[in-house]
Motif scaffolding. Structure first.
Motif, PDB file in Angstrom:
ATOM      1  N   GLY A  49     -13.591   4.641   4.284  1.00  0.00           N
ATOM      2  CA  GLY A  49     -13.713   5.735   5.240  1.00  0.00           C
ATOM      3  C   GLY A  49     -12.780   5.561   6.423  1.00  0.00           C
ATOM      4  N   HIS A  50     -12.824   6.534   7.329  1.00  0.00           N
ATOM      5  CA  HIS A  50     -11.965   6.548   8.512  1.00  0.00           C
ATOM      6  C   HIS A  50     -12.796   6.218   9.752  1.00  0.00           C
ATOM      7  N   LEU A  51     -12.331   5.259  10.548  1.00  0.00           N
ATOM      8  CA  LEU A  51     -13.022   4.835  11.762  1.00  0.00           C
ATOM      9  C   LEU A  51     -12.235   5.273  12.995  1.00  0.00           C
ATOM     10  N   ARG A  52     -12.937   5.909  13.927  1.00  0.00           N
ATOM     11  CA  ARG A  52     -12.353   6.207  15.238  1.00  0.00           C
ATOM     12  C   ARG A  52     -13.009   5.277  16.249  1.00  0.00           C
ATOM     13  N   ILE A  53     -12.194   4.455  16.922  1.00  0.00           N
ATOM     14  CA  ILE A  53     -12.737   3.460  17.844  1.00  0.00           C
ATOM     15  C   ILE A  53     -12.045   3.573  19.197  1.00  0.00           C
ATOM     16  N   SER A  54     -12.775   3.228  20.244  1.00  0.00           N
ATOM     17  CA  SER A  54     -12.257   3.246  21.613  1.00  0.00           C
ATOM     18  C   SER A  54     -12.322   1.830  22.166  1.00  0.00           C
TER      19      SER A  54
ATOM     20  N   ALA B 101      -7.331   3.938  16.703  1.00  0.00           N
ATOM     21  CA  ALA B 101      -7.769   3.165  17.870  1.00  0.00           C
ATOM     22  C   ALA B 101      -7.219   3.776  19.149  1.00  0.00           C
ATOM     23  N   ASP B 102      -8.106   4.160  20.060  1.00  0.00           N
ATOM     24  CA  ASP B 102      -7.744   4.673  21.379  1.00  0.00           C
ATOM     25  C   ASP B 102      -7.835   3.516  22.370  1.00  0.00           C
ATOM     26  N   THR B 103      -6.699   3.130  22.979  1.00  0.00           N
ATOM     27  CA  THR B 103      -6.678   2.023  23.942  1.00  0.00           C
ATOM     28  C   THR B 103      -6.280   2.509  25.330  1.00  0.00           C
ATOM     29  N   SER B 104      -6.637   3.743  25.644  1.00  0.00           N
ATOM     30  CA  SER B 104      -6.189   4.364  26.895  1.00  0.00           C
ATOM     31  C   SER B 104      -7.039   3.980  28.102  1.00  0.00           C
TER      32      SER B 104
END
Length: 305
Positions: free
Chosen positions: A98-103, A131-134
């Motif tokens: 599956g697809h993972l969206r992580i912050s 991956a959001d690293t903002s």
């Protein structure tokens, strides 16, 4: 014959989308149908239940009291069915997929998470990751993120928090700096020396200390350099420019080798916090999310413990 009050999943999905968006057109876009289809499904539900679920106007749709009560009962059921479907699909041939969206917090991710993400993808080739690293504080539920790493002290929320490591703050400086300022024995001694301040802290220029058996002390420091980037502040400390306020795991190697030395070690910074893996509080956690959470918790507990 007993009357049936059951609505099919298409009707339930349309009703939840309508409740979330407040309009037929927006709900239709969310479920991939036109506005008239959403309207027909709502009317069919109301006819079957014998109650008005929503008030319509030319500008918006608002749930009635009966509609709000109905939504509160069906939303967790629908979430559960969707979670069950995702979990069943992920268990095909026993592999995590599956697809993972992580912050992730940016500097922490660069220091600790990069090898963990790479290792996880190697171990689970059917998983993809965004991956959001903002450093943005994302809304996991509203923005459809699967997981976040958060640092510090958590407020109460609708999220599930898994504590994986303690966060201890430390004050340190280079030996060369301490030769120029040998009098640093207590928190108030820091008031007159150049300091390196982390702007990710709520008040980077006020450092609070506690000591067993003594009261809390707060000192206002002079910030020679302030930044949210730990690497920049550490480099400045290594060059002897000031006293550094840092999380211990960023400077442990320098403390062990002696290139940085802890200052006023008898006093603790009154800001401990922890590292948490955060997931939405849904009725079921998908295998992909559970597997990544376990992977991160195991490795960070070992690295940061």
């Amino acid at each position: 014959m007993q009357e049936s009050f059951f609505s099919d999943l298409n009707e339930l999905s349309a009703f939840v989308a309508l409740a979330d968006t407040g309009s037929f057109s927006a709900a239709g876009r969310q479920i991939g149908r036109d506005a008239t289809a959403v309207s027909r499904r709502l009317s069919a539900m109301e006819a079957r239940l014998g109650v008005r679920l929503a008030d319509r106007s030319t500008r918006k749709v608002a749930l009635t009291e009966a509609g709000q009560r109905y939504l509160a009962r069906i939303r967790p059921l629908l979430d559960g069915l969707q979670s069950a479907g995702r979990e069943a699909a992920e268990q095909v041939d026993g592999q995590v997929r599956g697809h993972l969206r992580i912050s992730l917090p940016g500097s922490f991710a660069r220091r600790w998470m990069t090898p963990l993400i790479v290792g996880f993808l190697r171990a689970h080739p059917l998983v993809t990751i965004e991956a959001d690293t903002s450093n943005r504080f994302v809304d996991l539920i509203g923005e459809h993120y699967d997981l976040a790493i958060r640092l510090g002290v958590l407020a109460d929320s609708r999220l599930v928090a898994r504590k994986v490591a303690e966060r201890r703050r430390v004050i340190c400086a280079s030996p060369a700096f301490l030769m120029r300022y040998p009098h640093l024995q207590a928190p108030q001694d820091l008031a007159g020396v150049p300091c390196l301040c982390n702007t990710r802290n709520s008040n980077p220029y006020r450092w609070a200390f506690t000591q067993p058996g003594r009261r809390r002390e707060v000192v206002s420091v002079r910030g020679l350099l302030a930044s949210e980037e730990p690497e920049l502040l550490i480099e400045a400390a290594l060059e002897g420019l000031g006293v550094l306020h840092s999380t211990r795991w960023y400077v442990d190697a320098h403390l062990r080798e002696g290139s940085l030395v802890e200052v006023i070690p008898d006093w603790q910074l009154d800001d401990r916090g922890a590292v948490y893996v955060i997931t939405p509080a849904t009725s079921g956690t998908p295998n992909k999310t559970r597997a990544f959470s376990d992977w991160v918790a195991q490795h960070l507990a070992s690295e940061l413990g």
